[in-house]
Design a protein around this motif. Sequence first.
Motif, PDB file in Angstrom:
ATOM      1  N   UNK A 299      65.562  94.879  46.246  1.00  0.00           N
ATOM      2  CA  UNK A 299      65.414  93.424  46.332  1.00  0.00           C
ATOM      3  C   UNK A 299      64.578  93.081  47.567  1.00  0.00           C
ATOM      4  N   UNK A 300      64.238  91.812  47.694  1.00  0.00           N
ATOM      5  CA  UNK A 300      63.642  91.337  48.942  1.00  0.00           C
ATOM      6  C   UNK A 300      62.212  91.764  49.203  1.00  0.00           C
ATOM      7  N   UNK A 301      61.550  92.311  48.210  1.00  0.00           N
ATOM      8  CA  UNK A 301      60.151  92.713  48.380  1.00  0.00           C
ATOM      9  C   UNK A 301      59.259  91.495  48.605  1.00  0.00           C
ATOM     10  N   UNK A 302      59.424  90.493  47.767  1.00  0.00           N
ATOM     11  CA  UNK A 302      58.476  89.380  47.740  1.00  0.00           C
ATOM     12  C   UNK A 302      58.763  88.335  48.804  1.00  0.00           C
ATOM     13  N   UNK A 303      60.017  87.962  48.993  1.00  0.00           N
ATOM     14  CA  UNK A 303      60.362  86.892  49.938  1.00  0.00           C
ATOM     15  C   UNK A 303      60.909  87.417  51.259  1.00  0.00           C
ATOM     16  N   UNK A 304      60.933  88.746  51.417  1.00  0.00           N
ATOM     17  CA  UNK A 304      61.440  89.331  52.658  1.00  0.00           C
ATOM     18  C   UNK A 304      60.550  90.403  53.240  1.00  0.00           C
ATOM     19  N   UNK A 305      59.283  90.459  52.793  1.00  0.00           N
ATOM     20  CA  UNK A 305      58.347  91.474  53.315  1.00  0.00           C
ATOM     21  C   UNK A 305      58.974  92.862  53.244  1.00  0.00           C
ATOM     22  N   UNK A 306      59.377  93.258  52.007  1.00  0.00           N
ATOM     23  CA  UNK A 306      59.946  94.580  51.745  1.00  0.00           C
ATOM     24  C   UNK A 306      61.311  94.754  52.437  1.00  0.00           C
ATOM     25  N   UNK A 307      62.099  93.688  52.405  1.00  0.00           N
ATOM     26  CA  UNK A 307      63.375  93.697  53.131  1.00  0.00           C
ATOM     27  C   UNK A 307      64.350  94.722  52.574  1.00  0.00           C
ATOM     28  N   UNK A 308      64.371  94.916  51.240  1.00  0.00           N
ATOM     29  CA  UNK A 308      65.318  95.865  50.656  1.00  0.00           C
ATOM     30  C   UNK A 308      65.033  97.290  51.060  1.00  0.00           C
ATOM     31  N   UNK A 309      63.772  97.716  50.911  1.00  0.00           N
ATOM     32  CA  UNK A 309      63.440  99.092  51.292  1.00  0.00           C
ATOM     33  C   UNK A 309      63.540  99.297  52.802  1.00  0.00           C
ATOM     34  N   UNK A 310      63.304  98.228  53.577  1.00  0.00           N
ATOM     35  CA  UNK A 310      63.454  98.338  55.035  1.00  0.00           C
ATOM     36  C   UNK A 310      64.915  98.512  55.408  1.00  0.00           C
ATOM     37  N   UNK A 311      65.805  97.739  54.771  1.00  0.00           N
ATOM     38  CA  UNK A 311      67.239  97.907  55.029  1.00  0.00           C
ATOM     39  C   UNK A 311      67.657  99.333  54.698  1.00  0.00           C
ATOM     40  N   UNK A 312      67.190  99.841  53.583  1.00  0.00           N
ATOM     41  CA  UNK A 312      67.552 101.186  53.161  1.00  0.00           C
ATOM     42  C   UNK A 312      67.043 102.217  54.167  1.00  0.00           C
ATOM     43  N   UNK A 313      65.829 102.018  54.660  1.00  0.00           N
ATOM     44  CA  UNK A 313      65.276 102.931  55.661  1.00  0.00           C
ATOM     45  C   UNK A 313      66.119 102.932  56.918  1.00  0.00           C
ATOM     46  N   UNK A 314      66.558 101.760  57.353  1.00  0.00           N
ATOM     47  CA  UNK A 314      67.420 101.687  58.535  1.00  0.00           C
ATOM     48  C   UNK A 314      68.785 102.308  58.273  1.00  0.00           C
ATOM     49  N   UNK A 315      69.346 102.034  57.114  1.00  0.00           N
ATOM     50  CA  UNK A 315      70.708 102.474  56.800  1.00  0.00           C
ATOM     51  C   UNK A 315      70.786 103.988  56.635  1.00  0.00           C
ATOM     52  N   UNK A 316      69.757 104.596  56.070  1.00  0.00           N
ATOM     53  CA  UNK A 316      69.773 106.034  55.785  1.00  0.00           C
ATOM     54  C   UNK A 316      68.685 106.775  56.570  1.00  0.00           C
ATOM     55  N   UNK A 317      68.375 106.262  57.754  1.00  0.00           N
ATOM     56  CA  UNK A 317      67.224 106.754  58.510  1.00  0.00           C
ATOM     57  C   UNK A 317      67.291 108.247  58.789  1.00  0.00           C
ATOM     58  N   UNK A 318      68.425 108.734  59.268  1.00  0.00           N
ATOM     59  CA  UNK A 318      68.519 110.142  59.669  1.00  0.00           C
ATOM     60  C   UNK A 318      68.435 111.039  58.439  1.00  0.00           C
ATOM     61  N   UNK A 319      69.127 110.668  57.372  1.00  0.00           N
ATOM     62  CA  UNK A 319      69.081 111.457  56.139  1.00  0.00           C
ATOM     63  C   UNK A 319      67.664 111.493  55.571  1.00  0.00           C
ATOM     64  N   UNK A 320      66.992 110.357  55.578  1.00  0.00           N
ATOM     65  CA  UNK A 320      65.622 110.312  55.100  1.00  0.00           C
ATOM     66  C   UNK A 320      64.707 111.168  55.972  1.00  0.00           C
ATOM     67  N   UNK A 321      64.854 111.044  57.279  1.00  0.00           N
ATOM     68  CA  UNK A 321      63.993 111.792  58.191  1.00  0.00           C
ATOM     69  C   UNK A 321      64.188 113.294  58.046  1.00  0.00           C
ATOM     70  N   UNK A 322      65.416 113.713  57.807  1.00  0.00           N
ATOM     71  CA  UNK A 322      65.708 115.149  57.751  1.00  0.00           C
ATOM     72  C   UNK A 322      65.482 115.757  56.370  1.00  0.00           C
ATOM     73  N   UNK A 323      65.710 114.975  55.305  1.00  0.00           N
ATOM     74  CA  UNK A 323      65.804 115.603  53.986  1.00  0.00           C
ATOM     75  C   UNK A 323      64.873 115.053  52.911  1.00  0.00           C
ATOM     76  N   UNK A 324      64.284 113.881  53.099  1.00  0.00           N
ATOM     77  CA  UNK A 324      63.404 113.333  52.069  1.00  0.00           C
ATOM     78  C   UNK A 324      62.005 113.928  52.248  1.00  0.00           C
ATOM     79  N   UNK A 325      61.550 114.706  51.268  1.00  0.00           N
ATOM     80  CA  UNK A 325      60.281 115.416  51.416  1.00  0.00           C
ATOM     81  C   UNK A 325      59.081 114.565  50.984  1.00  0.00           C
ATOM     82  N   UNK A 326      59.319 113.550  50.140  1.00  0.00           N
ATOM     83  CA  UNK A 326      58.225 112.704  49.660  1.00  0.00           C
ATOM     84  C   UNK A 326      58.812 111.491  48.954  1.00  0.00           C
ATOM     85  N   UNK A 327      58.006 110.440  48.856  1.00  0.00           N
ATOM     86  CA  UNK A 327      58.448 109.271  48.083  1.00  0.00           C
ATOM     87  C   UNK A 327      57.361 108.851  47.113  1.00  0.00           C
TER      88      UNK A 327
END
Length: 576
Positions: free
Chosen positions: A299-327
Amino acid sequence: MGQRLYENGKPSVSGVDATIVDDISADEPWALVERFAELERVSGTDDERSAAAYVTDRLDQFGVDHEVFRPELYLSTPHSASVDTGDGWTAASAKTVSFSADGTAEGELVYVENDDEMESIEAMLSVSLAGLTEDLSGKVVMSESIIPISAIGELADRGAEAFVGIHPHDREPHEGIVTPVWGGAPPYDERERIPDLLVANVSASDGHELRERAAEGTEVTVAAETTTEWQTAPLVLATIEGEAAPENDEFVLAHGHYDSWHVGVTDNATGDAALLELARVLDEHSEALRRDVWVAWWPGHSTGRYAGSTWFTDEFAVDLAENCVAHVNIDSPGVADATEYDERVKWMAAVHDVAAETIADVSGKATAEFRPARAGDYSFNNLGIPGMSLQSSIPESIREQRGYHPVGGSGGHADAWHLTTDTIKKADPEVLERDTEVYTLATARLSRAARPADPIRTIDRLASIAAEYDAASTFDLGPVLDELDALRDAATALLADAEGYPQTADRLVKALTRLNFVTEGQFEQDPAESRPPLPRLAPVERLPELDGDDARFLELQLHRARNGVVAELRRLRRTL
């Protein structure tokens, strides 16, 4: 459809790839498109919640594990706008944008011509203010531009009362968002970056009328109504466990936004449909996946400047940094007549092979690599996660025949992107099926690959950029090129001795991706403004234009930037 979807009549794949592609159908995706075409999925609304419920209901039916998060996002919903001149004329097409100031402003209408020829979306996102007086108090500034993000802050600082953007569409302006704050909500000590300027946009025909009145000298009244507040919105995350290597903690993230302007069929109901089919098919083939696959609807892509994916990045930052190989960002597939992959595809160097080869194997189409812009839910740049967006496009010849102007999505369909007319008539189930095959296979290959990302190609890309910068002026970037050469040798030796995709290779790719795409910290977000390649060194291209103290000051800046880049490259080499 005049153009072929498959140059060879069908995908050229075999083995597991063929079984995955063969299982993809347009039936389930098109059913979602038909449902979403009835919903105006503005974030925070009942229609958005209905869309999320549709996705979770289907995931339940497929037996795909999923979770629904309900983050509070800082969103700005635009409502009404008006532009009235002193002689009683009113713009029929006026709209405001997310994060415009709310209220009314009056002033002398001042037109500033856009320096660019408006032949690209990048040109439409910029405005030069060089021809205006420094003090803009009492002035309403008008120019041809969709959303001049960088200029809005300067206009406010110089005292402008409002900005009126003239859009190229003759009937209505495209919807948009004006804040440079990635994710909508800024950190406390950067809260002044939230815009404080009233913004209204008008169509090309209304803009022509306003330009004539500005030439004669006229006062205008501009009004805009927006609601900017914290709102709760559902975020859906499906998870598919890769069974081929159960001890592997790595994962691939496929994602796209499900909120929309109006019913937003091509932006992005079709992308949501592709994600749903991707989740269904890959869950059925989980035994062939070496890495988990996460599938997210933002959610929040259009009226929040990518707010949903940004929240997710903040919430799962360490897991993403350590284990997400590509998106894999899925936005605007399945547009009617979008047969080609030659203009709107974007990917980072590390995932070039998967992106280019998947397009070729599925469609047989020629393609070209374009650098991802600082836009479109690339909320993972600061973490360094390499990404791709394999958006198909309407051929240039067809767009020219129809008189389309450049737009930021919808396969180049200028009468769909961010407009009331982005309806189901603008989509095509056959194109959607083909595009879903491309996205699903690319995601599967990233999951299955022994090495999903390529550090050597990433180093080579940086070396190419640094060499161009080195040739642009007399400033010496030889130390950077030398360190890249040494790093390449060390990385080549590492990969020759290693099995699979060692963590050191993943960390190297992410560090180099950050070096190439961002200036802020690993757990920060760069603003939603253009970032040139190797942004710390990019100002070297300005050096030949300067002299005197300005040249010396820039040389000092570049010297320090070069020191930082060399030290970072040397540190990386020592970790291998």
